[in-house]
Design a protein around this motif. Structure first.
Motif, PDB file in Angstrom:
ATOM      1  N   SER A   1      30.811  27.929  43.691  1.00 22.22           N
ATOM      2  CA  SER A   1      29.826  28.293  44.712  1.00 22.22           C
ATOM      3  C   SER A   1      28.775  29.344  43.919  1.00 22.22           C
ATOM      4  N   ASN A   2      29.085  29.836  43.035  1.00 16.58           N
ATOM      5  CA  ASN A   2      28.314  31.142  42.188  1.00 16.58           C
ATOM      6  C   ASN A   2      27.293  31.828  43.267  1.00 16.58           C
ATOM      7  N   PRO A   3      28.365  32.692  44.090  1.00 11.37           N
ATOM      8  CA  PRO A   3      27.776  33.625  45.249  1.00 11.37           C
ATOM      9  C   PRO A   3      26.528  34.408  44.686  1.00 11.37           C
ATOM     10  N   GLU A   4      25.558  34.644  45.655  1.00 11.56           N
ATOM     11  CA  GLU A   4      24.709  35.789  45.466  1.00 11.56           C
ATOM     12  C   GLU A   4      25.161  37.269  45.162  1.00 11.56           C
ATOM     13  N   SER A   5      25.916  37.592  46.177  1.00 14.41           N
ATOM     14  CA  SER A   5      26.632  38.838  46.090  1.00 14.41           C
ATOM     15  C   SER A   5      28.116  38.904  45.812  1.00 14.41           C
ATOM     16  N   PRO A   6      28.743  39.715  45.205  1.00 14.84           N
ATOM     17  CA  PRO A   6      29.955  39.389  44.548  1.00 14.84           C
ATOM     18  C   PRO A   6      31.020  39.347  45.758  1.00 14.84           C
ATOM     19  N   VAL A   7      31.961  38.352  45.562  1.00 16.43           N
ATOM     20  CA  VAL A   7      32.971  38.197  46.553  1.00 16.43           C
ATOM     21  C   VAL A   7      34.374  39.119  46.287  1.00 16.43           C
ATOM     22  N   THR A   8      34.992  39.549  47.373  1.00 12.77           N
ATOM     23  CA  THR A   8      36.190  40.233  47.339  1.00 12.77           C
ATOM     24  C   THR A   8      37.249  39.412  47.749  1.00 12.77           C
ATOM     25  N   ILE A   9      38.353  39.264  46.699  1.00 10.90           N
ATOM     26  CA  ILE A   9      39.503  38.328  47.087  1.00 10.90           C
ATOM     27  C   ILE A   9      40.603  39.367  47.111  1.00 10.90           C
ATOM     28  N   THR A  10      41.582  39.140  48.331  1.00 11.87           N
ATOM     29  CA  THR A  10      42.415  39.958  48.655  1.00 11.87           C
ATOM     30  C   THR A  10      43.751  38.879  48.971  1.00 11.87           C
ATOM     31  N   GLU A  11      43.750  37.704  48.923  1.00  4.71           N
ATOM     32  CA  GLU A  11      45.006  36.778  48.904  1.00  4.71           C
ATOM     33  C   GLU A  11      45.262  35.983  47.663  1.00  4.71           C
ATOM     34  N   PRO A  12      46.287  36.203  47.313  1.00  5.57           N
ATOM     35  CA  PRO A  12      46.644  35.386  45.979  1.00  5.57           C
ATOM     36  C   PRO A  12      46.784  33.781  46.342  1.00  5.57           C
ATOM     37  N   TYR A  13      46.653  32.898  45.442  1.00  8.16           N
ATOM     38  CA  TYR A  13      46.841  31.410  45.569  1.00  8.16           C
ATOM     39  C   TYR A  13      48.519  31.448  45.474  1.00  8.16           C
ATOM     40  N   ARG A  14      49.035  31.993  44.286  1.00  6.56           N
ATOM     41  CA  ARG A  14      50.507  32.028  44.342  1.00  6.56           C
ATOM     42  C   ARG A  14      51.306  33.408  43.788  1.00  6.56           C
ATOM     43  N   THR A  15      52.257  33.654  44.251  1.00  2.14           N
ATOM     44  CA  THR A  15      52.724  35.009  44.027  1.00  2.14           C
ATOM     45  C   THR A  15      54.352  34.590  43.448  1.00  2.14           C
ATOM     46  N   LEU A  16      54.177  35.099  42.239  1.00  2.00           N
ATOM     47  CA  LEU A  16      55.704  35.225  41.509  1.00  2.00           C
ATOM     48  C   LEU A  16      56.463  36.158  41.648  1.00  2.00           C
ATOM     49  N   SER A  17      57.447  36.549  42.232  1.00  2.00           N
ATOM     50  CA  SER A  17      58.253  37.758  42.257  1.00  2.00           C
ATOM     51  C   SER A  17      59.689  37.413  41.799  1.00  2.00           C
ATOM     52  N   GLY A  18      60.056  38.491  41.272  1.00  2.00           N
ATOM     53  CA  GLY A  18      61.626  38.342  40.557  1.00  2.00           C
ATOM     54  C   GLY A  18      61.811  39.283  39.815  1.00  2.00           C
ATOM     55  N   HIS A  19      60.828  39.705  38.737  1.00  2.00           N
ATOM     56  CA  HIS A  19      61.076  40.944  38.073  1.00  2.00           C
ATOM     57  C   HIS A  19      61.030  42.369  38.406  1.00  2.00           C
ATOM     58  N   THR A  20      62.056  43.194  37.723  1.00  4.59           N
ATOM     59  CA  THR A  20      61.981  44.262  38.528  1.00  4.59           C
ATOM     60  C   THR A  20      61.509  45.420  37.505  1.00  4.59           C
ATOM     61  N   ALA A  21      60.817  45.066  36.583  1.00  3.67           N
ATOM     62  CA  ALA A  21      59.588  46.246  36.092  1.00  3.67           C
ATOM     63  C   ALA A  21      58.491  45.715  35.549  1.00  3.67           C
TER      64      ALA A  21
END
Length: 1507
Positions: free
Chosen positions: A619-639
């Protein structure tokens, strides 16, 4: 390339007399850091045919400090036993087959320096320590004996192979003794001759002294008896002993006479491949091996790593042969520490050597040629990089100051590794190959250096003239940016090198002109995007493969996405809230091109986020976009996550490395962990996927190891949690720990003697930094060449360094100085203390003490004074004699002329200075009137005082200025910076005072001074605020840092830093602050983040409060309101586990339909009445897009996303936009369906479609509108839900019935799970246990209500032929892909089995492969024996994909319930409740099953119902 796991182990420990050993049959072990690595050698090693016959088997883990000794039991039948000694004070006995400790003892009180398992007594292990104590330990009877022979440091000991009671011991000072342990350690011989450390003792393999024809008389060395006549017992008769010493000689001793019979002096050989200075004594280690079958030959090491075979047959000729004389470069390049003989199963006589060059080499004793080399690592493995041009070339950046390039594809050599050390001289922390130029490797080091190596030449690397101030974190090749890109095509390179350093700056280097300036890209970012606020500290850079997009990771956890050519900021990702360690873009050659927009990132948090940037980039936006939602989240590591890498062979498969000690492979699209590797003993630092083998991954860690491992051979699928991770942590903690160095306190009784002993005991003085560096720290490997030579008094025991992980910063020369200073101070201090103590007693000290004392001498002397004075005063001309008298009697200056008085004052002044009273000296000088001189002298000696400086104006204005500046400097040396600044202010040097305070971190004081004395707009003030703010931010004092940024008028940064902590309170404050200062975008994003944090804690009131902060979040308030009402509704129906107490007041009313309640609350609470208001809220929310759900989506996140869609649906209904309402409703239903949450789906139906879909149908108008397919899908899901509920109501009467739909579709399992929460599902029996033809359930006498009959009739809507056909094609594609994956996996598995095992296992793996490719168990046998061929599978895949392409977009775009699943349920209802389903519908269902039920999933159920 072999399908076998491999290990690059840590380097064998240095400066140990025996820390490697081998036993017949082919097992070799060497001590490396705190463990012992085992290597199987010979034909049974399991190596790939054609490669060198050896394999690293594993390690013995248990010691907590450096292993200093290692020895096998050489007794047949117990070759599996071995012993180790360590600096932790223990001797452990191990069984190498189980790799476990059999027993251990901690008898030694001091550092153990020598160890040997007796070749004569099966269970005897002898050890010696640095204080000269020897312990004999008998394993079988758990008994020990203690002998103290000499108070000297033991360097090595060897038990006699011919007599069970004899042990030879070599000491640090060159003495060798032979003791008899059966006679309480009685000394049989004391052999004197060497005058330096004994490094090795070897007994002649044959007893008796006939094997060597040595003429006893010709050796002129005098006999040194032991002080008593030795009886010629059989014990002492007949055996030779060889010793190697640091004094550059090998001596052969005769035991029958207790004297030396031969001396071999090491030759100075011309080093091939670089000279070495033969005078450097500490570079020598002289180790020996006396071959069993060749008693006339002796192998020894030499000055620079060469091995010599000495011929002992002719004692008058010193004859030797050089190992590997013919072939260049086969010898070790540094000194050799240990030699171990090994006889393989095919009776080859081999010799294994360990060396300072970090290689283990194996030699063939028949040819004296090198058979193979095992390279090793002397530091952390910081970085791994596969060459994109020379496939299989793996570069490893190591903490020992060397780059390794491992040709992993070499057919002849598993460990074909080249070392590059020139020009590096520091830990190698980053590597990156040029994408197109062969052999071009960029490297970065921990001291900020960036360089380019040509790995195909022997030239030193090119080094960039611009250094980073701190460690180089990352390197990347990318397209040139301004100013480099401004040149013409031929004037600039096609790719430039980007480096990111620990100070937070990214530099662009021109590879054609590395000597020129490198450019900081922050300037370009600032200019292009007109940024006024402080740019974040960069910690990671990654270019997308097409070179058009660059991602920068930052210390605050944000990731910024820039577009070439001028780095226009198009997007900021606010996801991680801690320092970003790694970013990786998905490759571009997958089957789905859109996956190349996936970007994985890892930070100091343990979660990996994957973002899909396709929409933003396109879309090449005019002003910068802020993203706060991930497409995928990989949790499991502990450090924290240190590295991620995409598989080049799969779509969406990722491997991650973490500080939790494991590497994890993920299927990112399904958010699913696949396999977990736990082979390392430390924190992982880097990981790389083999570019040629889909099953193979390489990882490096701070345990000094690089492992090559196979995903198919890992038993764990996810990282360890709970107890397991604690065990892993314990395993990691058994690694070496940094330990404070012990220093022996010098006593004041005998300072000189103390100095000598200090050398022996002070562990910081070592002969070389060698052992520290090896297996201990990562110091630069070449340092030993430049070490000082010590006097013998201070030369110390070799390397009993405590083993530490951290680099040892104390240099060698420095530590020596420290000890000497201690000693000299002792000599100086006593006279200093005396006058000080006198001052305390006396009230006042005389200004002229020497003059006063001279006036208290004897009467004669005083009379003489009078005569000399009279002569001087009254004679017209002074003769020489009188002048000399006056010189001697200086105190008479008080009574003669001014010149004499000045001389007297001078003498008195010197006396005061010598006695440590400068203030009295200054007063005398003032009496003279020499104030300027006083000030100069005091300044030179650093003795200016407040009172002296206060007097300075007397000498003039300029003298005063100079004195104040000098005093300020002196105060700085005394660390009194604030006082120094105050003095500078007194002479109006405000800027200097502020700079002084700032440079010494007194920011608060500096700001106070600057604010008080400078103009408000002075840039210094702003700089102070920003600098202090950055430091406070780094230390985690976010609130004070925010105040600094506000003081500097940088409100944006203040809000950003406040939000860094990430808790709700901080985020709310940050949002309010941003709102006050007019940063509306930032304010709204922070307020939303705050609300989401409060949502996790189910604090509804707080969440609404946070969203109130910003008008632009009105839409989100509606979503949260609907979510709260829905949660309350679910909680009342006992469908939610977590209960919340803090509901808003308006959430309590429960009367009326759900949608009406929602709109009523919106109207009353949020004043939402007019269509315009609804339209505005709708537009706000439509711009937010959430990713689709999966089985692993957390329930709170899922509910939020569903409520977002439901809010859109209600708003659309309110503005009569029925098309949009249907779409939003369908999205919410599909989200719950995709996540497998049937309960939520049914609740959405009951709340939003209580009367079914008919009212929507009337609103939509004509039947052929574009929204009709979406409506059909919605209606179908509604019927689908009711159909299941009806079927379950029947199933409650017949517990066994659910077996009919157990495996009908993968999704039903999650449906069943959600029902189990409601206790609605009866117990289920597994379909695999059922009969091939299941018994039909008994028919039920169930009367149907009118509603049920009506519902069953509407089920016809589910029999959509086109959807059945589309779903069948999609299932075919999935099944074929699964089969292909299984074929690849089985093929790899069988390859592994072939290479690692023989015999029956091989057939089993082939059978397993065949079985897995054939049909399921209940299919006919003909099919079972005919696995599908690859062309057949490819054909199926193509056909199915072509079919899918032909379907209209309207069918493909909207999901639809599984048609065959619905058919099966209806047929099952028909069989349970005859007459309930019409014949016509049953027939239609059977036809659909016959037509489309040909995939594995449905085949057996179709046979059940359709035959």
């Amino acid at each position: 390339m072999g399908q076998d796991p491999r290990t690059l182990p840590p380097s064998p420990n240095w400066y140990c007399a025996r820390c490697s050993d081998a036993v017949p049959g082919g097992l070799f072990g060497f001590a490396a850091r705190t463990s012992v690595f085992l290597v199987r050698v010979g034909p049974n090693a399991g190596a790939i045919p054609g490669t060198p016959p050896f394999r690293v088997l594993g390690e013995l883990v248990g010691h907590t400090e450096r292993v200093s000794g290692f020895t096998f039991s050489h007794h047949p039948g117990q070759y599996n036993l071995c012993a180790t000694s360590s600096d932790d004070g223990t001797v452990k006995i191990w069984d190498v087959e189980t790799k476990a400790v059999v027993t251990e003892h901690a008898l030694h009180q001091h550092t153990i320096s020598a160890l040997h398992w007796s070749p004569q007594v099966k269970d005897l292990i002898v050890s010696g320590d640095e204080k000269g104590v020897v312990f004999c330990y008998w394993l079988n009877r758990n008994d020990s004996q203690h002998h103290f022979i000499e108070p000297r440091t033991i360097f090595c000991l060897t038990c006699s192979p011919h007599h069970e009671d004899l042990v030879a011991i070599g000491y640090k000072d060159g003495i060798v003794v032979i003791i008899d342990i059966s006679k309480k350690g009685e000394v049989i011989h004391r052999l004197r001759g060497h005058d330096d450390e004994i490094h090795s003792i070897a007994w002649c393999p044959l007893p008796g002294e006939d094997c060597l024809s040595i003429n006893q008389e010709e050796n002129s060395e005098p006999e040194i008896p032991n002080g008593k006549v030795i009886e010629q017992t059989p014990v002492t008769k007949g055996c030779y002993l060889a010793t190697g010493s640091k004094d550059q000689t090998i001596r052969i001793w005769s035991c029958s006479r207790g004297r030396g019979v031969m001396i071999l002096k090491l030759p100075f050989l011309k080093r091939r491949g670089g000279g070495i200075d033969p005078t450097v004594k500490e570079r020598l280690w002289l180790t020996l091996h006396w071959p069993k079958d060749q008693p006339t030959q002796l192998v020894s090491s030499c000055f620079g790593g060469e091995l010599l075979l000495w011929d002992l047959t002719q004692s008058w000729r010193r004859k030797y042969t050089l190992f590997s004389a013919s072939s260049e470069g086969q010898n070790h390049s540094r000194i050799v520490f240990n030699l171990c003989p090994l006889q393989t199963e095919d009776d080859k006589q081999l010799l294994l050597s360990t060396s300072m060059d970090r290689d283990v080499k194996c030699w063939d004793m028949a040819t004296l040629e090198c058979c193979w080399t095992l390279p090793s690592l002397g530091g952390f493995a910081y970085s791994l990089a596969f060459s994109p041009v020379d496939m299989g070339c793996l570069a490893i950046g190591v903490g020992d100051g060397m780059i390794r390039v491992w040709n992993t594809l070499s057919i002849k050599n598993n460990y074909d590794v080249k070392n590059f050390w020139q020009g590096v001289k520091s830990k190698v922390t980053a590597l990156c190959w040029h994408p197109a130029k062969e052999g071009c490797l960029a490297f970065g080091t921990d001291d900020g250096k960036v360089g380019l190596y040509d790995t195909y030449s022997n030239k030193p690397p090119q080094i960039s003239s611009t250094y980073h101030k701190k460690t180089v974190y990352t390197l990347a090749w990318g397209p040139p940016l301004p100013p480099i890109s401004l040149g013409g095509e031929g004037d600039r390179p096609s790719l430039t090198l980007y480096s990111c350093g620990g100070e937070g700056i990214v530099l662009q280097h021109n590879p054609w002109k590395l000597g020129g300036e490198a450019y900081d890209i922050n300037k370009l970012i600032r200019d292009t995007n007109s940024i006024k606020y402080k740019l974040p500290v960069h910690t990671e850079i990654s270019w997308k493969a097409d070179g058009k997009i660059m991602a920068l990771g930052n210390e605050d956890g944000s990731i910024e996405i820039f577009q070439v050519p001028n780095l226009k900021l198009i997007c900021t990702i606010q996801q991680h809230h801690k320092l970003v360690n790694t970013i990786s873009w998905h490759h571009e050659h997958g089957s789905q091109p859109e996956l190349s927009y996936l970007m994985a990132s890892g930070s100091n948090n343990a979660i990996i986020y994957v973002h899909n940037l396709k929409t933003v980039i396109e879309s090449n936006p005019e002003s910068p976009v802020t993203i706060t939602e991930p497409y995928r989240t990989l949790s499991g590591h502990t450090a924290k996550i240190t590295s991620v890498a995409w598989s080049p062979h799969h779509d969406g498969r990722l491997v991650s490395a973490s500080y939790d000690g494991t590497a994890q492979v993920w299927d990112t699209l399904r958010e699913e962990p696949l396999c977990n590797f736990r082979g390392h003993r430390g924190r992982l630092l880097c990981v790389a996927w083999s570019p040629l083998d889909p099953d193979c991954i390489y990882s490096g860690a701070d345990d000094f190891c690089v492992y090559k491992w196979l995903t198919s051979m890992q038993e764990h699928s996810r990282p360890p949690q709970g107890k397991k991770s604690i065990e892993l942590e314990k395993k990691r903690l058994s690694q070496p720990k940094p330990k404070p160095k012990k220093k022996k306190k010098p006593t004041s009784r005998a300072p000189v003697k103390q100095e000598v002993y200090d050398g022996n005991e002070d562990e910081s003085i070592r002969e070389s930094s060698g052992p520290v560096e090896n297996g201990v720290s990562d110091q630069e490997g070449e340092e030993e060449a430049r070490e000082p030579e010590f006097p013998s008094g201070v030369a110390s025991v070799a390397s009993r360094e405590p083993v530490t992980c951290a680099p040892v910063s104390l240099g060698f020369e420095k530590s020596k100085v420290t000890v000497n200073n201690k000693v000299t101070l002792l000599k100086k201090e006593p006279p200093k203390e005396k006058p000080e103590s006198l001052t305390k007693k006396r009230k006042a000290r005389s200004m002229l003490p020497l003059t006063t004392s001279l006036d208290h001498r004897s009467k004669e002397e005083l009379h003489q004074d009078c005569l000399v004075l009279a002569t001087a005063k009254h004679s017209k001309e002074l003769n020489e004699e009188v002048s000399a008298d006056l010189e001697e009697r200086f105190h008479l200056g008080l009574f003669t002329d001014r010149g004499a008085l000045y001389r007297m004052i001078e003498v008195e002044g010197k006396g005061h200075l010598e006695n440590g009273h400068p203030e009295l000296f200054h007063q005398l000088m003032l009496w003279k009137g020499d104030l300027k001189g006083v000030l100069q002298t005091a300044a030179e000696r650093g003795e200016l005082t407040d009172s002296l400086v206060a007097m300075a104006p007397v000498a003039g204005y300029h003298v005063w200025l100079w004195a104040v500046e000098a005093f300020a400097k002196q105060l700085c040396f005394q660390d009194q910076y604030v006082k120094a600044a105050s003095h500078l202010l007194s002479i109006h040097k405000v800027y200097e005072a502020v700079e002084l305070l700032k440079s010494n971190h007194f920011y608060r004081e500096a700001i106070a001074v600057a604010k008080a004395r400078l103009r408000p707009e002075d840039p210094i003030l702003k700089d102070l605020y920003l600098t202090w703010g950055a430091i406070l931010e780094k230390d985690g004092h976010y609130a004070v840092a925010a105040k600094c940024y506000l003081g500097a008028a940088s409100a944006y940064d203040a809000a950003k830093v406040l939000s860094k902590k990430g808790d709700a309170a901080s985020l709310k404050t940050a949002a309010e602050l941003a709102s006050i200062v007019g940063e509306n975008d930032l304010s709204s994003s922070l307020a939303l983040r705050c609300a989401q944090e409060l949502l996790l804690a189910r604090n509804w009131v707080g969440a609404q409060e946070a969203l109130k902060l910003h008008e632009s979040l009105k839409g989100q308030r509606l979503v949260f309101c609907l979510l709260e009402l829905l949660s309350k509704h679910l909680e009342e129906r006992q469908l939610l586990e977590a209960k919340s107490s803090s509901y808003n007041a308006w959430a309590t009313g429960t009367a009326g339909p759900f949608v009406e309640r929602v709109t009523a609350v919106w109207k009353n609470t949020f004043s939402l009445e007019s269509p315009e208001q609804y339209q505005a809220a709708l537009q706000q929310l439509q711009s937010i897009k959430y990713p689709s759900a999966t089985n692993n989506t957390p329930s709170k996140q899922l509910l939020l996303h569903i409520c977002h869609d439901l809010t859109l649906a209600v708003l659309s209904q309110q503005v009569a936009s029925w098309d949009a309402a249907v779409e939003a409703l369908l999205r919410a239903v599909v989200r719950s369906y995709d996540s497998g949450n049937f309960t939520i789906m049914q609740e959405v139906h009951s709340a939003f479609l209580p009367e079914g879909c008919d009212h929507l149908k009337h609103k939509l108008g004509e039947p052929q509108s574009p929204i009709t397919p979406a409506f059909k899908s919605l209606e179908a899901f509604f019927i689908y839900g009711h159909l299941y509920e009806f079927w379950w109501s029947l199933s409650r009467h017949c517990p066994k019935s659910s077996v009919w739909v157990r495996a009908a579709h993968r999704r039903t399992t999650s449906v069943e799970q959600s029902q189990q929460i409601n206790n609605a599902t009866p117990e289920e029996t597994d379909s695999r246990d059922s009969q091939p033809e299941p018994n039909r359930p008994p028919e039920l006498d169930v009367r149907l209500t009118e509603e049920s009959k009506q519902m069953l009739i509407t089920c016809k809507e589910l029999f959509s032929e086109k959807h059945a056909s589309l779903q069948n094609s999609q299932r075919t594609v999935a099944e074929v892909q699964e089969t292909l994956a299984e074929m690849i996996r089985q093929h790899q598995k069988s390859q592994v089995c072939k290479s690692t095992t023989n015999g029956p296992d091989k057939n089993e793996s082939e059978q397993a492969a065949e079985q897995s490719l054939s049909s399921p168990q209940n299919e006919c046998k003909e099919e079972k024996n005919q696995p599908l061929s690859l062309p057949e599978l490819t054909k199926r895949l193509t056909e199915a994909n072509e079919k899918i392409a032909k379907f209209p977009e309207s069918v493909k775009i909207w999901p639809f319930p599984d048609v065959l699943e619905c058919c099966l349920i209806l047929l099952h209802i028909g069989s349970q409740c005859p007459g309930s389903v019409t014949q016509d519908m049953q027939q239609q269902a059977q036809e659909l099953l016959q037509k489309y039920g040909n995939t594995k999933v449905y085949k057996r159920y179709c046979e059940t119902f359709c035959t």
